[in-house]
Design a protein around this motif. Structure first.
Motif, PDB file in Angstrom:
ATOM      1  N   ASN A 178       7.549   6.643  74.181  1.00  0.00           N
ATOM      2  CA  ASN A 178       8.579   7.584  73.739  1.00  0.00           C
ATOM      3  C   ASN A 178       9.959   6.953  73.674  1.00  0.00           C
ATOM      4  OD1 ASN A 178       6.831   9.691  73.303  1.00  0.00           O
ATOM      5  ND2 ASN A 178       6.783  10.211  75.491  1.00  0.00           N
ATOM      6  N   PHE A 203      10.502   4.323  72.046  1.00  0.00           N
ATOM      7  CA  PHE A 203      10.610   3.689  70.718  1.00  0.00           C
ATOM      8  C   PHE A 203      10.823   4.753  69.652  1.00  0.00           C
ATOM      9  CE2 PHE A 203       7.923   0.626  73.044  1.00  0.00           C
ATOM     10  CZ  PHE A 203       8.590  -0.563  72.762  1.00  0.00           C
ATOM     11  N   ASP A 204      11.611   4.405  68.624  1.00  0.00           N
ATOM     12  CA  ASP A 204      11.672   5.280  67.453  1.00  0.00           C
ATOM     13  C   ASP A 204      10.297   5.277  66.797  1.00  0.00           C
ATOM     14  OD1 ASP A 204      14.181   6.250  67.576  1.00  0.00           O
ATOM     15  OD2 ASP A 204      15.092   4.757  66.240  1.00  0.00           O
ATOM     16  N   HIS A 205      10.023   6.327  66.025  1.00  0.00           N
ATOM     17  CA  HIS A 205       8.698   6.410  65.400  1.00  0.00           C
ATOM     18  C   HIS A 205       8.510   5.363  64.309  1.00  0.00           C
ATOM     19  CE1 HIS A 205       7.454   9.909  67.647  1.00  0.00           C
ATOM     20  NE2 HIS A 205       8.676  10.376  67.491  1.00  0.00           N
ATOM     21  N   ASP A 206       9.639   4.829  63.779  1.00  0.00           N
ATOM     22  CA  ASP A 206       9.488   3.817  62.736  1.00  0.00           C
ATOM     23  C   ASP A 206       9.513   2.389  63.300  1.00  0.00           C
ATOM     24  OD1 ASP A 206      12.127   3.601  63.407  1.00  0.00           O
ATOM     25  OD2 ASP A 206      12.930   3.889  61.392  1.00  0.00           O
ATOM     26  N   ALA A 207       9.422   2.243  64.629  1.00  0.00           N
ATOM     27  CA  ALA A 207       9.370   0.890  65.217  1.00  0.00           C
ATOM     28  C   ALA A 207       8.119   0.180  64.706  1.00  0.00           C
ATOM     29  CB  ALA A 207       9.321   0.993  66.736  1.00  0.00           C
ATOM     30  N   HIS A 233       1.851   6.938  67.950  1.00  0.00           N
ATOM     31  CA  HIS A 233       3.284   7.194  68.119  1.00  0.00           C
ATOM     32  C   HIS A 233       3.992   7.142  66.765  1.00  0.00           C
ATOM     33  CE1 HIS A 233       7.151   7.403  70.112  1.00  0.00           C
ATOM     34  NE2 HIS A 233       7.552   6.364  69.375  1.00  0.00           N
ATOM     35  N   SER A 234       3.602   6.155  65.937  1.00  0.00           N
ATOM     36  CA  SER A 234       4.261   6.025  64.630  1.00  0.00           C
ATOM     37  C   SER A 234       3.945   7.227  63.737  1.00  0.00           C
ATOM     38  CB  SER A 234       3.870   4.713  63.942  1.00  0.00           C
ATOM     39  OG  SER A 234       2.518   4.774  63.550  1.00  0.00           O
ATOM     40  N   LYS A 260       3.555  10.252  64.955  1.00  0.00           N
ATOM     41  CA  LYS A 260       4.015  11.422  65.732  1.00  0.00           C
ATOM     42  C   LYS A 260       2.832  12.326  66.078  1.00  0.00           C
ATOM     43  CE  LYS A 260       8.369  11.327  63.235  1.00  0.00           C
ATOM     44  NZ  LYS A 260       9.208  11.952  62.264  1.00  0.00           N
TER      45      LYS A 260
END
Ligand code: ACO
Length: 432
Positions: free
Chosen positions: A125, A127-131, A181-182, A184
């Motif tokens: 969490n 990290f940004d989702h676009d990492a 995660h990416s 969501k």
């Protein structure tokens, strides 16, 4: 030691220095230059280590001229046809093919270690989702060194074993969590009744709200791709793991360093770069333009998935993967609808007939075709190099274990040829 003699002449002193050579079981002998500096005051110079062996190894053998790759003496073609990824993991780590009982015990141990400590899921969490997933995976693997204090004595064989089983078992879970995660989406927990690759597909593609059946063709294709990527002797990422590990660092940190090295487009990142390139080429009519760009020394563009430091004839993995592309696409009912594969086949044919590529011995490497299979399996481009990292983890682990046990291994510390300014005096800022 070999009976081949090798000597260097010091042109300043006229002195002749005899150097010992050691034979290899297969491949070139090595010249021992360890006393060159202490006796002659010179270093050897080999940027990119094209002619330097940094260790003795019993794991993987490559003959780049003949296009041969063997794990522990077994040709890759036989392993690809007859073995499984889990069995190959055992072979790479322990040196021999397992008995039925040994394989069952090993497989069960890997299944038992798939779950992540719940704290790891909270790291994602941050990290940004676009990492990029490679950034997340290398970061999370580095974080693993903050856990498992029970197994950090790398001189203890039992500790090394538990580390090895843990990282091999957990790397698919970490990769799948990065993917979820990416998107969501909720993380999907491992199902230990599933095999290694089926479990990975389940964690990637299932959602808690729907039932999901792993496609056995997809699992089989992934298993084969993983066998082909499992080890490749002293490549960039493996040498990175050995170099980082040579300081005695926590082994999870050493593996994380390897993942970072793998990410680059000249190495494991090539599978993603190949698809980007094919999409950019777009149409067979543009191939000649891109081939011309690749040949132009003023243009930084290279044909991604072409060329290899060691293979100067063909990459045996590329041959197996090209065949597999046909089979997988056909079985998945996609063969007629894969313009990128058609484009890749045509590009390969044109490049292989071109004198530039012939003279420089540039052939498709393992990653020219692997992305096409990953795409057919529904894996997004940004995850391609992560898939490579999952498969290569066992290679890194096997090489790290070998290094730790090798009595000749020392901290890795290359030397340099200094070409900066000679000594000069500091100038106060007012005088500059
Ligand atoms: N396209 C066009 N020209 C190339 C290519 C290519 N893909 N690869 C090498 N060349 C040329 C170089 O420009 C060089 O030409 P020059 O002699 O006129 O200077 C010559 O061939 C030799 O190439 P080097 O870069 O010196 O070879 P090196 O062994 O250092 O690099 C590498 C090997 C990094 C794989 C290189 O071929 C490359 O960049 N390929 C594309 C990226 C790629 O596919 N990487 C994946 C490798 S496989 C793996 O890691 C899993």
């Amino acid at each position: 030691m070999s009976d081949k003699s090798f000597s260097l002449i010091n042109h300043k002193s006229g002195e002749q220095l005899g150097l010992e050579t050691s034979d290899a079981v297969l491949g070139p002998s090595v010249v021992d230059i360890t006393k060159l500096y202490s006796e002659q005051g010179v270093f050897t110079y080999d940027p990119g280590f094209g002619a330097t062996a940094c260790c003795s190894s019993t794991i993987t053998y490559i003959d780049g001229e003949q296009g041969v790759l063997m794990y522990r003496g077994y040709p890759i073609e036989q392993l690809a046809e007859k073995s499984s990824y889990t069995e190959v993991c055992y072979l790479l780590m322990y040196g021999e093919l397992p008995s039925k009982q040994e394989l069952e015990t090993f497989d069960q141990s890997i299944r038992n270690h798939t779950m992540l400590n719940e704290s790891f899921l909270r790291f994602f969490n941050g990290f940004d989702h676009d990492a990029h997933p490679m950034a997340m995976v290398s970061g999370i693997v580095a974080c693993m060194s903050a856990f498992y204090h029970d197994t950090t004595d790398i001189q203890e064989s039992a500790h090394r074993d538990v580390f090895a089983h843990r990282i091999i078992a957990k790397i698919p879970t970490i990769a799948a969590a990065a993917y979820k995660h990416s998107l969501k989406q909720p993380f999907v927990y491992p199902q230990n009744q599933l095999g290694y690759c089926s479990n990975l597909l389940h964690m990637f593609f299932s959602v808690p709200t729907e039932s999901y059946e792993v496609d056995p063709i997809a699992a089989e294709a992934l298993d084969l791709l993983f066998i082909l990527h499992a080890d490749h002797e002293q490549n960039c990422s493996t040498s990175t793991v050995r170099l980082a590990g040579s300081s005695g660092t926590n082994p999870y940190s050493a593996i994380s360093a390897g993942i970072s090295a793998l990410w680059g487009p000249a190495h494991g990142g090539a599978n993603e770069a190949v698809i980007n390139m094919l999409e950019e080429v777009g149409d067979p009519k543009n191939i000649s333009k891109y081939v011309a760009k690749a040949k132009d020394r003023e243009d930084p563009f290279r044909l991604m998935g072409f060329g290899h430091r060691v293979y100067k004839n063909h990459d045996p993995r590329a041959t197996i993967i090209r065949e597999m592309c046909h089979r997988v696409l056909e079985k998945l009912g996609q063969e007629k609808d894969t313009p990128l594969f058609e484009l890749a086949l045509e590009l390969e044919q044109i490049a292989l007939k071109d004198s530039y590529f012939i003279e420089k011995n540039l052939y498709p490497n393992v990653d020219f075709y692997s992305g096409i299979i990953y795409q057919a399996l529904g894996v997004p481009k940004s995850m391609f190099t992560v898939m490579f990292a999952i498969a290569r983890t066992v290679g890194w682990v096997a090489q790290w274990r070998e290094m730790v046990r090798d009595p000749e291994s020392r901290i890795g510390r290359p030397r340099q040829r200094y070409i900066g300014p000679g000594q000069r005096d500091y100038l106060p800022i007012a005088d500059r």
